[in-house]
Design an enzyme around this catalytic site. Sequence first.
Site, mmCIF file in Angstrom:
data_model
loop_
_atom_site.group_PDB
_atom_site.id
_atom_site.type_symbol
_atom_site.label_atom_id
_atom_site.label_comp_id
_atom_site.label_asym_id
_atom_site.label_seq_id
_atom_site.Cartn_x
_atom_site.Cartn_y
_atom_site.Cartn_z
ATOM 1 N N LYS A 38 -4.347 -1.291 8.580
ATOM 2 C CA LYS A 38 -4.085 -1.630 9.972
ATOM 3 C C LYS A 38 -5.101 -2.598 10.572
ATOM 4 C CE LYS A 38 -0.228 0.267 10.988
ATOM 5 N NZ LYS A 38 0.852 -0.497 11.621
ATOM 6 N N SER A 257 0.496 9.143 2.927
ATOM 7 C CA SER A 257 1.540 8.115 2.802
ATOM 8 C C SER A 257 1.363 7.324 1.501
ATOM 9 C CB SER A 257 1.500 7.165 3.995
ATOM 10 O OG SER A 257 0.237 6.538 4.066
HETATM 11 N N1 PMP Z 1 0.413 5.069 6.162
HETATM 12 C C1 PMP Z 1 -0.554 5.194 7.078
HETATM 13 C C2 PMP Z 1 -1.666 6.163 6.809
HETATM 14 C C3 PMP Z 1 -0.504 4.439 8.242
HETATM 15 O O1 PMP Z 1 -1.474 4.575 9.160
HETATM 16 C C4 PMP Z 1 0.574 3.560 8.441
HETATM 17 C C5 PMP Z 1 0.630 2.775 9.702
HETATM 18 N N2 PMP Z 1 1.259 3.460 10.753
HETATM 19 C C6 PMP Z 1 1.586 3.479 7.462
HETATM 20 C C7 PMP Z 1 1.448 4.244 6.328
HETATM 21 C C8 PMP Z 1 2.810 2.636 7.622
HETATM 22 O O2 PMP Z 1 2.540 1.286 7.850
HETATM 23 P P1 PMP Z 1 3.479 0.410 8.771
HETATM 24 O O3 PMP Z 1 3.206 0.829 10.194
HETATM 25 O O4 PMP Z 1 3.070 -0.977 8.530
HETATM 26 O O5 PMP Z 1 4.891 0.690 8.396
#
Ligand code: PMP
Length: 308
Positions: A38, A257
Amino acid sequence: MDDSVLDAIGSPLVRVDSPPGTTVAAKVESKNPGGSAKDRPAKAMVEAAEHEGLLEPGAHIVEPTSGNTGIGLAVVAAAKGYDLTVVMPASKSEERRNIMAAYGADLELVDGEMDSARERADELESQGMVQLRQFENPANARAHYETTAEEILEQIDGRSVDALVAAVGTGGTITGIGSRLREAFPEMEVVAVEPDTNAVLSTGEAGADDFEGMGPGFVSDVLDTDLLDTIETVSLDAAEDECRRLAEEEGILVGQSSGASNVVARRVADRLADDVSSGDTVDTDDPLVVTVFWDSGERYMSTGMFER
Ligand code: PMP
């Protein structure tokens, strides 16, 4: 020497344990200065707002976020001299809060989930703060198109990418990387990953889940759903098992994630290997599946997921 910590954004692409005859490679985004993927959209959204004249010196930024965007913005705000208020659900991990506070951001915790955080951020915006709106802001996906994907293209040493597997929060990561890599590899498959109990992309219906950062419960404006070939779901248990395996067997400490994305990356690699052995593809290289590890497992210690 870099002039600013923001110039140090970038991450390695690392081969992880892969099914026989395939390569799975992960973009290890915990290597960014703020410790997650991010940092990229945070910097890009702030710079887009500066460019459009929306952010002037001394401005106050506000953003509703479940954590990593808040940390990325806290890094950018500190480095560029803006004030920042992050609005987040009280349920999210305490490491994230402590990190943002360390960078000097103000935190507002709300009861409920992200929709409550978004409402409160709207209120603060109406009182004069500048909201970057990561779920709608095109600079979010553009950051991944221009940086993450370009790095991957340099890091694959002339190979072609057969599949991109990524979890979806705002959709910035999968949209930005997916659209750039699809230009380079038109046949590439794009696979989205979502929580099994909150599978809005697969089922059209929101549910509830305990994943941090993925599974927002709605289809974000930033997500280009036309890019997606397949959507797969993963349980939190399977994702956390994979995080423990990655840590213990590979020395790679990541969050939920990332674990979820790697579970699916391995599934997709298995499937592509079967296609190769049945002669369905003419590609001479082993299938290459690229995935993303957004952040470090250190950010999840308080959840108990690494306790035995
Ligand atoms: N995994 C984590 C730990 C995240 O912080 C994020 C961002 N929200 C994501 C996955 C997904 O990324 P994106 O918002 O670009 O879809």
